[in-house]
Motif scaffolding. Structure first.
Motif, PDB file in Angstrom:
ATOM      1  N   GLU A 603       4.918  -1.713   0.223  1.00 43.18           N
ATOM      2  CA  GLU A 603       4.195  -0.440   0.124  1.00 43.18           C
ATOM      3  C   GLU A 603       2.761  -0.660  -0.344  1.00 43.18           C
ATOM      4  O   GLU A 603       1.814  -0.058   0.180  1.00 43.18           O
ATOM      5  N   GLU A 604       2.581  -1.559  -1.320  1.00 44.91           N
ATOM      6  CA  GLU A 604       1.236  -1.859  -1.817  1.00 44.91           C
ATOM      7  C   GLU A 604       0.400  -2.512  -0.730  1.00 44.91           C
ATOM      8  O   GLU A 604      -0.792  -2.199  -0.582  1.00 44.91           O
ATOM      9  N   TYR A 606       0.763  -2.164   2.600  1.00 49.48           N
ATOM     10  CA  TYR A 606       0.413  -1.150   3.601  1.00 49.48           C
ATOM     11  C   TYR A 606      -0.768  -0.297   3.135  1.00 49.48           C
ATOM     12  O   TYR A 606      -1.653   0.071   3.921  1.00 49.48           O
ATOM     13  N   GLU A 607      -0.789   0.054   1.816  1.00 50.39           N
ATOM     14  CA  GLU A 607      -1.893   0.852   1.296  1.00 50.39           C
ATOM     15  C   GLU A 607      -3.213   0.092   1.372  1.00 50.39           C
ATOM     16  O   GLU A 607      -4.261   0.676   1.671  1.00 50.39           O
ATOM     17  N   GLN A 608      -3.163  -1.229   1.140  1.00 50.15           N
ATOM     18  CA  GLN A 608      -4.372  -2.034   1.254  1.00 50.15           C
ATOM     19  C   GLN A 608      -4.887  -2.037   2.690  1.00 50.15           C
ATOM     20  O   GLN A 608      -6.084  -1.912   2.924  1.00 50.15           O
TER      21      GLN A 608
END
Length: 817
Positions: A603-604, A606-608
């Motif tokens: 998830e982290e 993908y956010e990047q």
């Protein structure tokens, strides 16, 4: 149901402020007039109480109570700055009109000054006779009256109070043979002789009185009339008006004379008229007489009943003097709204304008020092003329034939003359009051003041004018116009007074109506415009260049009302964004799968990646937006990866098509420049990735290169703010021509600029060299349009050199970091 008219929606706060200021100004004017009226009524009430006081218990307390109330109102008036300014402006007009050159041949003044007092005391006025100015009365005033009558005066008014009997002068012995020759005896009773002189045939003699200082009965019964010599003052202690008449109540002078001749005193015991008769020598009560149902008692004769009280209307001394000169009947006044009619049997009539309290404003035209406007003679000279006539058998030159004469004093000393502030002077001789009042009645010319309703109307008129001017005018013009309007009003007020003796109010219309509305509306406008500028900045700061924001601010209000504008609309879409997004998503998913990331790590990551995508598109959008603002366009909105802008609104621009096309070319060049920079950065990343792979590290992602598709179209559109005053969405345009611009952008493909036929024609008109580069394409079918539309392509790479000849280009300037 339709909403309020746009005009009211825009200006309702202005009207509210103007109405508030108008209400305040009208309220101040009304309060001032009401307070002035209340003060006059209160002052008149005090005068009436004094005039009706006959020595009964409680009368003095009533007078003092009324005086305190009158003083309280005076103190309130002193706090009324505008009322004091009105009085000052009135005094200024009086001073401008004083001595207007119109002489008054019908009136005159016999004056006793300091030289007169000296001459009387040293035997220079009357040979070998030494007197005070006021006592004994006959040798001075009796002789003056006799001489004036001998010269043929019409009437004589004494501005001298005779409230007391001078018993010490009842045995005057004369050794001068001239006096014996004149009177036929050597011993006289001065007061009795003066009373006889008053009653002799000839010009009527008028005695002055004040409500609390009445001539003795001996004189009242012999004089032709009495005149009120009171000098009421306004709250600032200036005498600007007189009381036209006063209703006087006293003990019947017939009863007083009867008691005086018999050494008796009379004292009232109650309001019904019960009289106590007291012996002066013993102080004992001789009798107590009770009046009958008609208020009469049998004092003079048991069979002849006399009324206890004597009531009469006493007119002002100046009015009384003029009435005797004109033959007006003061005993038969006709009171009507706004004044009183006085008529004579010879057909002469005068209407005297008075207010509800009986006051009359004085036309202060004559002053004691203006000897060129009316005849003046020293009292000593009159006495000397009398001596020449009686003792020397010389007939003096008659100066006073057919004139009305006031006998008064300007000698120094509070008991010798009556001085006070008038509109002409802060310390003036009030004997001039009677001359001015008599002159007004004789010439039927009165000072008239505008009604309270009229004053309120003037305040409202000037207030509305000031409010209207404040809305419409700006800069130094506004104060100049306001100052000119004030000067015009002052000039009008002065002219009306000089020519017509009309008292046009100045203070409240100018300060309450004009200045208050000017200052209030300017202050409100400053606050309103500041708030409006903040609102405009909040709408446009991110949409247009700072100079356009300033132009909008100079224009003023920006409302929600739509308007038709001739504009050019520009749509620019970043091509390759969707492909880049899909590619980034696949690469990220593959990387998560290969590395076996946990759910939280994935998830982290993908956010990047999403942040990288967003930064990429924002970099391109920022480059396009900078170009739009540089070329004075209005940035409408971002629609995903698309930018919408327009030229020609909110600031009118006749070259909107050229500016829009130049911006479109500059945007393509800016994107191309951005791609070159990103390509150079990719070259550096590839070199770095080789080293990272050698070390077993994950290679860095390359920068995506995107391009731009653009569509432009010109025509009439609806321009305005979308949303509400409280929640503005944006400043936008919409209509058929906007839709066509969007369709041309969709058809433009990659790195191309398509323009509609109208845009091309405008370019051809304004910049033929740029239009010559455009390429006409085959007409294309566009969604939402029945007929194919003519389209032109702008070859932006070839257009750069042409454009630089007439317009600067942002893409050629150093980039901001």
């Amino acid at each position: 149901m339709s909403g309020p008219h746009p005009f009211w929606r825009r200006y309702w706060t202005h009207f509210l402020v103007a109405a508030t200021l108008l209400g305040a100004a009208v309220g101040m004017s009304s309060c001032s007039r009401y307070l002035d009226h209340a003060a006059r009524v209160s002052q008149a009430h005090v005068t009436d109480l004094k005039a009706k006081a006959v020595g009964l218990p409680g009368e003095e307390q009533d007078v003092r109570r009324a005086e305190r109330e009158s003083l309280r109102l005076d103190q309130l008036q002193k706090l009324d700055i505008l009322q004091r300014l009105e009085w000052t402006s009135f005094d200024w007009r009086v001073q401008r009109a004083a001595g207007d050159g119109i002489a008054s041949p019908d009136i005159g003044l016999v004056l006793a000054d300091n030289e007169t007092v000296f001459a009387l005391g040293h035997g220079e006025a009357i040979e070998d006779e030494h007197y005070d100015l006021f006592w004994p009365r006959w040798p001075v005033y009796g002789r003056v009256l006799r001489e004036l009558r001998a010269q043929g005066v019409r009437a004589v008014a004494f501005d001298v109070l005779f409230p007391d009997r001078r018993y010490g002068d009842d045995h005057l012995e004369f050794q001068n043979t001239n006096v014996v020759r004149e009177l036929g005896r050597t011993i006289i009773k001065s007061d009795a002789e003066f009373a006889m002189e008053l009653g002799l045939p000839g010009a009527p003699a008028i005695l002055a009185l004040e409500p609390d200082s009445i001539p003795i009965a001996m004189f009242r019964t012999k004089a032709a009339s009495m005149g009120d010599a009171s000098s009421p003052r306004d709250a600032d202690s200036v005498a600007r008006r007189i009381r036209a008449f006063t209703k006087l109540r006293r003990i019947n002078p017939r009863l007083e004379l009867f008691a005086e001749r018999r050494g008796l005193d009379l004292r009232l015991l109650d309001a019904q008229g019960t009289l106590e008769v007291i012996d002066k020598q013993t102080g004992k009560t001789n009798a107590v007489l009770h009046p009958d149902a008609n208020g009469r008692i049998p004092l003079v004769s048991p069979k002849l009943l006399d009324p206890v009280y004597s009531e009469e209307v006493v007119w002002h001394l100046g009015i009384t003097l003029a009435a005797h000169g004109l033959g007006l009947d003061l005993k038969k006044p006709e009171f009507v709204d706004g004044g009183v009619w006085l008529r004579a049997t010879n057909g002469v009539a005068r209407f005297i304008p008075i207010d509800e309290a009986g006051y009359l404003s004085v036309d202060w035209r004559l002053a004691v020092n203006r000897t060129d406007l009316f005849l003046q003679q020293n009292l000593t000279e009159v006495l000397q003329s009398h001596a020449a006539r009686v003792y020397g058998d010389v007939v003096p030159r008659p100066l006073w034939t057919n004139r009305l004469v006031v006998i008064g004093s300007t000698a120094s000393g509070s008991n010798l003359s009556d001085r006070g502030a008038t509109p002409l002077d802060k310390s003036d001789f009030l004997v001039a009051t009677y001359l001015n009042v008599a002159d007004m009645v004789l010439h039927d010319r009165y000072l008239r003041r505008m009604s309270g309703f009229g004053e309120v109307a003037c305040v409202a008129l000037l207030g509305l004018i000031a409010a209207s001017l404040t809305w419409r005018l700006r800069g130094t013009v506004l104060p100049l116009v306001i100052a000119s309007l004030a000067a015009l009003w002052i000039g009008l007020a002065l002219w009306l007074y000089l020519e017509h003796r009309y008292w046009l109010p100045m203070a409240h219309p100018l300060f309450g109506g004009l200045v208050l509305h000017y200052a209030g509306m300017v202050s409100f406008r400053a606050v309103f415009e500041q708030r409006e500028q903040q609102r405009i900045r909040s709408v446009f700061n991110r949409m247009v260049s700072p100079d356009i924001v300033q132009e909008v601010l100079r224009k003023g209000h920006l409302g929600l009302d739509g308007t038709l504008r001739q504009v050019t609309v520009f749509f620019a879409d970043i091509r390759g964004f969707t492909e880049m997004t899909d590619n980034c998503q696949q690469v990220a998913s593959e990387h998560v799968r290969v590395t076996g990331m946990s759910e939280s790590e994935a998830e982290e990551y993908y956010e990047q990646q999403a942040g990288i995508v967003l930064r990429t598109v924002n970099e391109y959008l920022a480059a396009i937006s900078d170009v739009i603002k540089f070329h004075r366009g209005t940035l409408d909105k971002y629609i995903g990866d698309c930018v919408m802008a327009f030229w020609g609104a909110p600031i009118m621009n006749s070259r909107h098509a050229v500016d829009a096309v130049v911006a479109a070319v500059d945007a393509q060049l800016a994107v191309e420049r951005l791609n070159r920079e990103r390509q150079e950065e990719n070259d550096r990343i590839r070199v770095e990735n080789e080293a990272r792979v050698a070390r077993g590290q994950t290679p860095l992602p390359l920068r995506h290169l995107l391009n731009l598709g653009s569509g432009l179209n010109s025509g009439k559109v609806t321009f305005g703010l979308m949303g509400s005053d409280a929640h503005i969405v944006n400043c936008t345009v919409f209509g058929r021509e906007v839709n066509l611009a969007a369709r041309l952008e969709s058809a433009s493909g990659h790195a191309r600029i398509l323009v509609g036929e109208t845009t091309y024609r405008l370019i051809e008109r304004d910049e033929p060299s740029l239009a010559a580069l455009c390429i006409e394409l085959p007409a294309i079918a566009v969604k939402g349009f029945r007929q194919p539309v003519v389209v032109y392509e702008v070859p932006w790479r070839n257009a750069e050199e042409v454009i630089r000849k007439f317009a600067p280009m942002l893409s050629t300037q150093p980039r901001r970091t």
